[in-house]
Design a protein around this motif. Structure first.
Motif, mmCIF file in Angstrom:
data_model
loop_
_atom_site.group_PDB
_atom_site.id
_atom_site.type_symbol
_atom_site.label_atom_id
_atom_site.label_comp_id
_atom_site.label_asym_id
_atom_site.label_seq_id
_atom_site.Cartn_x
_atom_site.Cartn_y
_atom_site.Cartn_z
ATOM 1 N N GLY A 138 0.836 -1.193 0.000
ATOM 2 C CA GLY A 138 0.000 0.000 0.000
ATOM 3 C C GLY A 138 0.874 1.247 0.000
ATOM 4 O O GLY A 138 2.100 1.175 -0.130
ATOM 5 N N PHE A 139 0.260 2.427 0.176
ATOM 6 C CA PHE A 139 1.018 3.671 0.162
ATOM 7 C C PHE A 139 0.193 4.787 0.782
ATOM 8 O O PHE A 139 -1.014 4.657 0.984
ATOM 9 N N ASP A 140 0.875 5.899 1.060
ATOM 10 C CA ASP A 140 0.219 7.102 1.556
ATOM 11 C C ASP A 140 -0.250 7.896 0.343
ATOM 12 O O ASP A 140 0.554 8.571 -0.308
ATOM 13 N N HIS A 141 -1.548 7.844 0.044
ATOM 14 C CA HIS A 141 -2.096 8.447 -1.174
ATOM 15 C C HIS A 141 -1.790 9.929 -1.272
ATOM 16 O O HIS A 141 -1.314 10.428 -2.295
ATOM 17 N N ASP A 142 -2.064 10.687 -0.199
ATOM 18 C CA ASP A 142 -1.863 12.141 -0.234
ATOM 19 C C ASP A 142 -0.397 12.497 -0.452
ATOM 20 O O ASP A 142 -0.072 13.421 -1.200
ATOM 21 N N LYS A 143 0.505 11.765 0.196
ATOM 22 C CA LYS A 143 1.928 12.043 0.069
ATOM 23 C C LYS A 143 2.422 11.738 -1.330
ATOM 24 O O LYS A 143 3.186 12.518 -1.921
ATOM 25 N N VAL A 144 1.978 10.616 -1.883
ATOM 26 C CA VAL A 144 2.414 10.223 -3.223
ATOM 27 C C VAL A 144 1.864 11.172 -4.277
ATOM 28 O O VAL A 144 2.560 11.574 -5.209
ATOM 29 N N GLN B 28 -7.706 2.710 -3.982
ATOM 30 C CA GLN B 28 -8.345 2.267 -2.740
ATOM 31 C C GLN B 28 -7.412 1.320 -1.994
ATOM 32 O O GLN B 28 -6.954 0.311 -2.548
ATOM 33 N N GLN B 29 -7.128 1.659 -0.735
ATOM 34 C CA GLN B 29 -6.307 0.792 0.102
ATOM 35 C C GLN B 29 -7.148 -0.378 0.610
ATOM 36 O O GLN B 29 -8.257 -0.190 1.112
ATOM 37 N N ARG B 30 -6.632 -1.576 0.485
ATOM 38 C CA ARG B 30 -7.370 -2.771 0.907
ATOM 39 C C ARG B 30 -7.147 -3.084 2.384
ATOM 40 O O ARG B 30 -7.740 -3.998 2.918
ATOM 41 N N GLY B 31 -6.276 -2.333 3.021
ATOM 42 C CA GLY B 31 -5.956 -2.572 4.433
ATOM 43 C C GLY B 31 -4.443 -2.599 4.597
ATOM 44 O O GLY B 31 -3.689 -2.648 3.621
ATOM 45 N N THR B 32 -3.969 -2.582 5.842
ATOM 46 C CA THR B 32 -2.537 -2.576 6.113
ATOM 47 C C THR B 32 -1.862 -3.800 5.509
ATOM 48 O O THR B 32 -2.241 -4.937 5.797
ATOM 49 N N ASN B 33 -0.882 -3.541 4.639
ATOM 50 C CA ASN B 33 -0.126 -4.612 3.975
ATOM 51 C C ASN B 33 -1.012 -5.567 3.177
ATOM 52 O O ASN B 33 -0.653 -6.739 2.984
ATOM 53 N N LYS B 34 -2.163 -5.081 2.730
ATOM 54 C CA LYS B 34 -3.066 -5.927 1.935
ATOM 55 C C LYS B 34 -3.220 -5.429 0.503
ATOM 56 O O LYS B 34 -4.012 -5.959 -0.251
ATOM 57 N N GLY B 35 -2.468 -4.407 0.154
ATOM 58 C CA GLY B 35 -2.452 -3.994 -1.233
ATOM 59 C C GLY B 35 -3.380 -2.855 -1.584
ATOM 60 O O GLY B 35 -4.031 -2.249 -0.726
ATOM 61 N N THR B 36 -3.431 -2.584 -2.882
ATOM 62 C CA THR B 36 -4.181 -1.451 -3.422
ATOM 63 C C THR B 36 -4.990 -1.885 -4.635
ATOM 64 O O THR B 36 -4.565 -2.771 -5.382
ATOM 65 N N ILE B 37 -6.142 -1.270 -4.814
ATOM 66 C CA ILE B 37 -6.946 -1.477 -6.021
ATOM 67 C C ILE B 37 -7.039 -0.154 -6.772
ATOM 68 O O ILE B 37 -7.497 0.842 -6.225
ATOM 69 N N VAL B 38 -6.564 -0.158 -8.013
ATOM 70 C CA VAL B 38 -6.700 1.005 -8.885
ATOM 71 C C VAL B 38 -7.907 0.763 -9.778
ATOM 72 O O VAL B 38 -7.969 -0.249 -10.482
ATOM 73 N N THR B 39 -8.878 1.664 -9.719
ATOM 74 C CA THR B 39 -10.099 1.518 -10.513
ATOM 75 C C THR B 39 -10.198 2.651 -11.527
ATOM 76 O O THR B 39 -10.132 3.824 -11.176
ATOM 77 N N ILE B 40 -10.355 2.283 -12.795
ATOM 78 C CA ILE B 40 -10.480 3.251 -13.882
ATOM 79 C C ILE B 40 -11.849 3.091 -14.530
ATOM 80 O O ILE B 40 -12.258 1.971 -14.840
ATOM 81 N N GLN B 41 -12.516 4.201 -14.719
ATOM 82 C CA GLN B 41 -13.837 4.203 -15.351
ATOM 83 C C GLN B 41 -13.842 5.202 -16.497
ATOM 84 O O GLN B 41 -13.548 6.376 -16.310
#
Length: 261
Positions: A210-216, A240-253
């Motif tokens: 995961g990552f810090d969205h605002d910082k990135v 969208q963060q899936r949780g601590t150390n559980k990854g990220t979902i990038v959604t494009i529409q």
């Protein structure tokens, strides 16, 4: 008589005040409408200007990448091919070539293969016939061959986008994959594409840190470029963060009907 006259004056004054009040209200509403219209036009002009500037920037980037692709193929590619040829000559002059020489030859061959694939992906003429699903599958196979992570993607249909738009979407997904590899240190990535009503939907889900969205978003150019490219397609992108150390979902529409095909 005086009483009737007084009443008439009062009525007249009341009506006059009402008319004046209505007139002032009408002037206020009209002015407000004009102000809102001017603000809307100004906003649209600003958005159109930003879109044109962004489009110009991306076109310049694509042109630069095309030139880079030709340089990679014509110059560096030739140097690597010459080096491989010399290694081959050396192998034939030795009765039992050492393992290091054999490994060097195989590694150089793999490097030439990767360089050809890269230069092809940057070639402008090739980009004009670009197919998103075909190239994402090639990118998936290339990354999977490295063995650092496992990427899953399966979509056989043609996307309802022009080649130039498919390229922009491809660059966005490329950036998402690089983020998953370099920053999130993901082991597994799943990409899904589907059509939902009048929208093209695409998700890139990883199991990384995961990552810090605002910082990135504040310091990272890559994610801003992803956002801008999707905006040029008239769409939206979310992380969208899936949780601590559980990854990220990038959604494009992307609203397909809004794109001029």
């Amino acid at each position: 008589m005086d009483e009737n006259k007084t009443i008439s004056i009062i009525l007249f004054a009341s009506v006059l005040l009402l008319l004046i009040g209505f007139f002032l209200w009408l002037v206020f509403v009209t002015q407000r409408i004009r102000t809102n219209k001017l603000l809307l036009e100004k906003k649209m002009m600003k958005e159109n200007l930003e879109k044109q500037l962004l489009q110009s920037k991306i076109e310049t980037q694509e042109e630069t990448m095309s030139i880079l692709g030709k340089e990679l193929h014509d110059n560096i590619g030739q140097l690597l091919n010459t080096t491989k040829l010399l290694i081959g000559v050396s192998q034939r002059t030795v009765a039992e070539p050492p393992d290091t020489l054999i490994i060097a030859d195989e590694t150089l061959g793999q490097a030439i293969h990767e360089l050809r694939a890269l230069s092809k992906s940057l070639n402008k003429e090739w980009l004009e016939k670009f197919d998103f699903t075909e190239n994402i599958q090639m990118e998936t196979n290339r990354l999977n061959a490295a063995g650092a992570m496992q990427i899953y993607f399966d979509y056989k249909d043609q996307l309802p986008l022009k080649s130039s738009e498919q390229i922009m979407l491809f660059r966005v997904v490329q950036e998402a994959l690089q983020n998953a590899i370099k920053h999130a240190r993901a082991q597994r990535v799943v990409m899904d594409v589907w059509i939902e009503q009048d929208n093209l939907m695409l998700t890139v889900a990883d199991d990384g840190l995961g990552f810090d969205h605002d910082k990135v978003m504040l310091n990272g150019v890559g994610m801003l470029n992803m956002k801008h490219r999707v905006q040029l397609l008239g769409g939206s992108i979310n992380w969208q963060q899936r949780g601590t150390n559980k990854g990220t979902i990038v959604t494009i529409q992307i609203p397909v009907k809004s794109i001029e095909l």
